[in-house]
Design an enzyme around this catalytic site. Sequence first.
Site, PDB file in Angstrom:
ATOM      1  N   SER A  21       0.656  -1.018   0.018  1.00 17.08           N
ATOM      2  CA  SER A  21      -0.064  -0.083  -0.097  1.00 17.08           C
ATOM      3  C   SER A  21       0.973   1.357  -0.191  1.00 17.08           C
ATOM      4  O   SER A  21       1.989   1.367   0.610  1.00 17.08           O
ATOM      5  CB  SER A  21      -0.860  -0.075   1.185  1.00 17.08           C
ATOM      6  OG  SER A  21      -1.390   1.362   1.363  1.00 17.08           O
ATOM      7  N   TYR A  80      -1.753  -0.902  10.109  1.00 18.36           N
ATOM      8  CA  TYR A  80      -1.784  -1.083   8.984  1.00 18.36           C
ATOM      9  C   TYR A  80      -0.560  -0.736   7.844  1.00 18.36           C
ATOM     10  O   TYR A  80      -0.087  -1.453   7.031  1.00 18.36           O
ATOM     11  CB  TYR A  80      -3.050  -0.484   8.149  1.00 18.36           C
ATOM     12  CG  TYR A  80      -3.540  -0.740   6.853  1.00 18.36           C
ATOM     13  CD1 TYR A  80      -3.833  -2.094   6.208  1.00 18.36           C
ATOM     14  CD2 TYR A  80      -3.135   0.191   5.659  1.00 18.36           C
ATOM     15  CE1 TYR A  80      -4.219  -2.321   4.766  1.00 18.36           C
ATOM     16  CE2 TYR A  80      -3.461  -0.007   4.481  1.00 18.36           C
ATOM     17  CZ  TYR A  80      -3.784  -1.127   3.725  1.00 18.36           C
ATOM     18  OH  TYR A  80      -4.107  -1.440   2.707  1.00 18.36           O
TER      19      TYR A  80
END
Length: 251
Positions: free
Chosen positions: A146, A160
């Site tokens: 990401s 995350y």
Amino acid sequence: MTVTARTILITGGSRGIGRATALLAGQAGWNVAVNYRTDNTAARQTADEIEGLGARAITVQGDVTDSGAVDAMFDATLQAFGTLDAVVVNAGIVAPASPLAEMSDERLRRVVETNILGAFYCARAAARHLPRPMDRPSGALVLLSSAAARLGSPNEYVDYAASKGAIDTLTLGLSKELAAQNVRVNAVRPGIIDTDIHASGGEPDRINRIAPLVPLQRAGTAMETAEAVFWLCTDAASYVTGAHLDVAGGR
Ligand code: NAP
């Protein structure tokens, strides 16, 4: 001469980026194994669409946090199609936005177990099944990282973001480990992409909040991301390994 169709296994293939990648692979005539955790109906629908395109597909239930289930999904894929040429480690989760100081043990464990340990179980199984002689087209492992890995996601999801940093490092190391076994290992780093993941993190409208911060002024689509993921699986990317490919609209 009969050409054997290639086979791809996609974790979290029932919706979002995984589903879009599954459809692209089906469109290209690949056999597709669609893994999912809970939503059998969505996974079946993806598989039915692939079969409608004239390719073969199976659904494989399995939670990536369970190493036995991961090994079983690889076995089921090989049993159904006889080959395995590409693996997309796509299953991943976010949790509601929060500063680290307020994150519970349970949340931290869930994010790390799914996004790091789950990815490691899948990458390890791929490392066992994808190696092949150098004179054949290479095997391909693509991991979903990401843009958060380089942005850090303060006050939202540092857990995350850090879990995706681990994916970037795994990609780097494993690409070097497997290169001589004719396996390419790459990561795709999406930015803000319009999928259900934002609702599952408690903010269905997140894409509208973030879109103005993106140089291209909009969220990306699952299909725009899948184009990069599937390209890395194909021979068109035959000299690409160890790459972190940003699909983030310039963010
Ligand atoms: P999504 O729409 O929420 O889909 C997630 C998929 O993963 C679903 O198929 C889900 O299956 C599956 N899954 C979740 N936990 C699982 C588990 N423990 N075992 C097996 N499958 C599991 O997500 P997405 O937006 O497409 O994201 C895909 C990947 O891209 C993720 O790794 C995510 O971190 C990454 N990414 C997304 C964005 C974005 O903006 N969307 C940005 C950067 C990176 P069930 O529905 O059956 O649970």
